[in-house]
Scaffold this motif. Structure first.
Motif, PDB file in Angstrom:
ATOM      1  N   LEU A 212      22.254   9.246  11.249  1.00 13.65           N
ATOM      2  CA  LEU A 212      22.400   9.700   9.765  1.00 13.65           C
ATOM      3  C   LEU A 212      20.850  10.409   9.620  1.00 13.65           C
ATOM      4  O   LEU A 212      19.234  10.770  10.547  1.00 13.65           O
ATOM      5  N   GLY A 213      20.518  12.249   9.496  1.00 16.65           N
ATOM      6  CA  GLY A 213      19.917  12.950   8.523  1.00 16.65           C
ATOM      7  C   GLY A 213      20.426  13.644   8.020  1.00 16.65           C
ATOM      8  O   GLY A 213      21.310  13.151   7.567  1.00 16.65           O
ATOM      9  N   PRO A 214      19.145  14.931   7.672  1.00 13.38           N
ATOM     10  CA  PRO A 214      19.502  15.983   6.453  1.00 13.38           C
ATOM     11  C   PRO A 214      20.891  16.437   7.160  1.00 13.38           C
ATOM     12  O   PRO A 214      21.012  17.127   8.400  1.00 13.38           O
ATOM     13  N   PRO A 215      21.516  17.466   6.789  1.00  7.08           N
ATOM     14  CA  PRO A 215      22.016  18.289   6.411  1.00  7.08           C
ATOM     15  C   PRO A 215      21.760  19.850   7.217  1.00  7.08           C
ATOM     16  O   PRO A 215      20.494  19.814   7.041  1.00  7.08           O
ATOM     17  N   GLY A 216      22.167  19.651   8.637  1.00  6.22           N
ATOM     18  CA  GLY A 216      21.303  21.209   9.343  1.00  6.22           C
ATOM     19  C   GLY A 216      20.965  19.757  10.754  1.00  6.22           C
ATOM     20  O   GLY A 216      20.267  21.087  11.360  1.00  6.22           O
ATOM     21  N   SER A 217      20.497  19.197  10.024  1.00  4.40           N
ATOM     22  CA  SER A 217      19.776  18.504  11.012  1.00  4.40           C
ATOM     23  C   SER A 217      19.885  18.476  12.604  1.00  4.40           C
ATOM     24  O   SER A 217      19.523  17.923  13.703  1.00  4.40           O
ATOM     25  N   GLY A 218      20.766  18.256  12.858  1.00  2.00           N
ATOM     26  CA  GLY A 218      21.796  18.168  14.069  1.00  2.00           C
ATOM     27  C   GLY A 218      22.571  17.032  14.458  1.00  2.00           C
ATOM     28  O   GLY A 218      22.190  16.367  15.567  1.00  2.00           O
ATOM     29  N   ALA A 219      22.247  15.956  13.369  1.00  6.01           N
ATOM     30  CA  ALA A 219      21.982  14.525  13.734  1.00  6.01           C
ATOM     31  C   ALA A 219      23.391  13.666  14.155  1.00  6.01           C
ATOM     32  O   ALA A 219      23.456  13.146  15.259  1.00  6.01           O
ATOM     33  N   GLY A 220      24.889  14.299  13.869  1.00  4.43           N
ATOM     34  CA  GLY A 220      25.663  14.328  14.704  1.00  4.43           C
ATOM     35  C   GLY A 220      26.056  15.004  15.829  1.00  4.43           C
ATOM     36  O   GLY A 220      26.375  13.733  16.342  1.00  4.43           O
ATOM     37  N   TYR A 221      25.461  15.546  16.401  1.00  2.00           N
ATOM     38  CA  TYR A 221      24.950  16.307  17.542  1.00  2.00           C
ATOM     39  C   TYR A 221      24.360  15.328  18.329  1.00  2.00           C
ATOM     40  O   TYR A 221      24.731  14.740  19.444  1.00  2.00           O
ATOM     41  N   ALA A 222      23.245  14.871  17.835  1.00  2.00           N
ATOM     42  CA  ALA A 222      22.543  14.011  18.864  1.00  2.00           C
ATOM     43  C   ALA A 222      23.291  12.322  18.352  1.00  2.00           C
ATOM     44  O   ALA A 222      22.178  11.467  19.450  1.00  2.00           O
ATOM     45  N   ALA A 223      23.978  11.856  17.363  1.00  3.25           N
ATOM     46  CA  ALA A 223      24.243  10.693  17.173  1.00  3.25           C
ATOM     47  C   ALA A 223      24.307   9.335  18.778  1.00  3.25           C
ATOM     48  O   ALA A 223      24.717   8.284  19.120  1.00  3.25           O
ATOM     49  N   GLN A 224      25.611  10.549  19.425  1.00  2.00           N
ATOM     50  CA  GLN A 224      25.989   9.688  20.384  1.00  2.00           C
ATOM     51  C   GLN A 224      24.646   9.065  21.509  1.00  2.00           C
ATOM     52  O   GLN A 224      24.561   7.603  22.013  1.00  2.00           O
ATOM     53  N   GLU A 225      23.794   9.910  22.130  1.00  2.08           N
ATOM     54  CA  GLU A 225      22.443   9.234  22.758  1.00  2.08           C
ATOM     55  C   GLU A 225      21.883   8.246  21.846  1.00  2.08           C
ATOM     56  O   GLU A 225      21.485   7.138  22.556  1.00  2.08           O
ATOM     57  N   ALA A 226      21.630   9.003  20.959  1.00  2.00           N
ATOM     58  CA  ALA A 226      20.721   8.051  20.052  1.00  2.00           C
ATOM     59  C   ALA A 226      21.683   6.596  19.469  1.00  2.00           C
ATOM     60  O   ALA A 226      20.627   5.300  19.884  1.00  2.00           O
ATOM     61  N   LEU A 227      22.568   6.666  19.373  1.00  2.00           N
ATOM     62  CA  LEU A 227      22.808   5.066  19.121  1.00  2.00           C
ATOM     63  C   LEU A 227      23.110   4.286  20.929  1.00  2.00           C
ATOM     64  O   LEU A 227      23.472   2.970  20.614  1.00  2.00           O
ATOM     65  N   ARG A 228      23.283   5.134  21.379  1.00  2.00           N
ATOM     66  CA  ARG A 228      23.185   4.430  23.222  1.00  2.00           C
ATOM     67  C   ARG A 228      22.150   3.520  23.429  1.00  2.00           C
ATOM     68  O   ARG A 228      22.128   2.715  24.000  1.00  2.00           O
ATOM     69  N   GLU A 229      21.016   4.332  22.498  1.00  2.00           N
ATOM     70  CA  GLU A 229      19.800   3.613  23.299  1.00  2.00           C
ATOM     71  C   GLU A 229      19.730   2.521  21.553  1.00  2.00           C
ATOM     72  O   GLU A 229      19.079   1.789  22.211  1.00  2.00           O
ATOM     73  N   CYS A 230      20.247   2.986  20.735  1.00  2.00           N
ATOM     74  CA  CYS A 230      20.040   1.449  19.410  1.00  2.00           C
ATOM     75  C   CYS A 230      20.932   0.837  20.625  1.00  2.00           C
ATOM     76  O   CYS A 230      20.703  -0.598  20.510  1.00  2.00           O
ATOM     77  N   ALA A 231      22.196   0.833  20.776  1.00  2.00           N
ATOM     78  CA  ALA A 231      22.957  -0.664  21.449  1.00  2.00           C
ATOM     79  C   ALA A 231      21.686  -0.713  22.583  1.00  2.00           C
ATOM     80  O   ALA A 231      22.183  -2.213  22.913  1.00  2.00           O
ATOM     81  N   ALA A 232      21.102  -0.525  23.268  1.00  2.00           N
ATOM     82  CA  ALA A 232      20.050  -0.906  24.143  1.00  2.00           C
ATOM     83  C   ALA A 232      19.459  -1.798  24.135  1.00  2.00           C
ATOM     84  O   ALA A 232      18.955  -2.663  25.011  1.00  2.00           O
ATOM     85  N   VAL A 233      18.547  -1.021  22.881  1.00  2.00           N
ATOM     86  CA  VAL A 233      17.268  -2.611  22.744  1.00  2.00           C
ATOM     87  C   VAL A 233      18.138  -3.580  22.171  1.00  2.00           C
ATOM     88  O   VAL A 233      17.652  -4.736  22.271  1.00  2.00           O
ATOM     89  N   LEU A 234      18.687  -3.444  21.148  1.00  2.00           N
ATOM     90  CA  LEU A 234      20.387  -3.965  20.578  1.00  2.00           C
ATOM     91  C   LEU A 234      20.318  -5.093  21.964  1.00  2.00           C
ATOM     92  O   LEU A 234      20.345  -6.508  21.646  1.00  2.00           O
ATOM     93  N   GLY A 235      21.375  -4.692  23.006  1.00  2.00           N
ATOM     94  CA  GLY A 235      21.430  -5.439  24.005  1.00  2.00           C
ATOM     95  C   GLY A 235      20.170  -6.690  24.417  1.00  2.00           C
ATOM     96  O   GLY A 235      20.754  -7.804  24.913  1.00  2.00           O
TER      97      GLY A 235
END
Length: 158
Positions: A111-134
């Motif tokens: 998540l991020g503030p409105p206009g931050s582009g967080a939604g566009y970055a979510a896929q890659e960022a969440l994959r990084e999170c999943a790798a760390v947690l895995g």
């Protein structure tokens, strides 16, 4: 380490950033995260004695407090948390960890503030999170919620 936890309330100990608190203070935070994470790994070594790699599986403590454990794992890996101001407005882009509907399961969002582009970055960022947690014995499955928003559901591997 006394301080303020992620809800802004006084705390008697270290609290990992869940992404729902203020921006974590820099002074000593990195060292505190490192010490807390090493403590978590030590708990794993003591509790998972029958395992060939005791650090690779969550301990019972983590399974009972998965929001804290997952938040600590992400913060220790250098993934930045989101943050909110005193009025609850999102002011920083990063992960947000919260309890999911099922017991023992947490939800990780990007998540991020409105206009931050967080939604566009979510896929890659969440994959990084999943790798760390895995690597730490957590199973992270990606889903799409309302309006196509991506999130992870995370739980300890059986």
């Amino acid at each position: 380490m006394a301080g303020v936890n992620n809800t802004g309330r006084p705390s008697d100990g270290f609290e990992a950033a869940t992404g729902d608190g203020g921006i974590p203070a820099d002074d000593g935070r990195e060292a505190a995260v490192r010490v807390a994470f090493e403590g978590l790994l030590q708990i794993r070594r003591l509790m998972n004695t029958g395992s060939t790699d005791p650090e690779a599986a969550p301990a019972a403590w983590e399974e009972h407090q998965p929001v804290r454990a997952v938040s600590l794992a992400l913060e220790a890996a250098g993934v930045r948390p989101s943050a909110v101001d005193t009025e609850g407005h999102r002011v920083a882009t990063g992960y947000r960890v919260s309890a999911a509907e099922r017991s023992g399961v947490v939800r990780v969002e990007w998540l991020g503030p409105p206009g931050s582009g967080a939604g566009y970055a979510a896929q890659e960022a969440l994959r990084e999170c999943a790798a760390v947690l895995g690597r730490l014995g957590w199973e992270a499955l990606e889903y799409r919620g309302p309006r196509g928003r991506r999130f992870l559901e995370v739980e300890a591997l059986p």
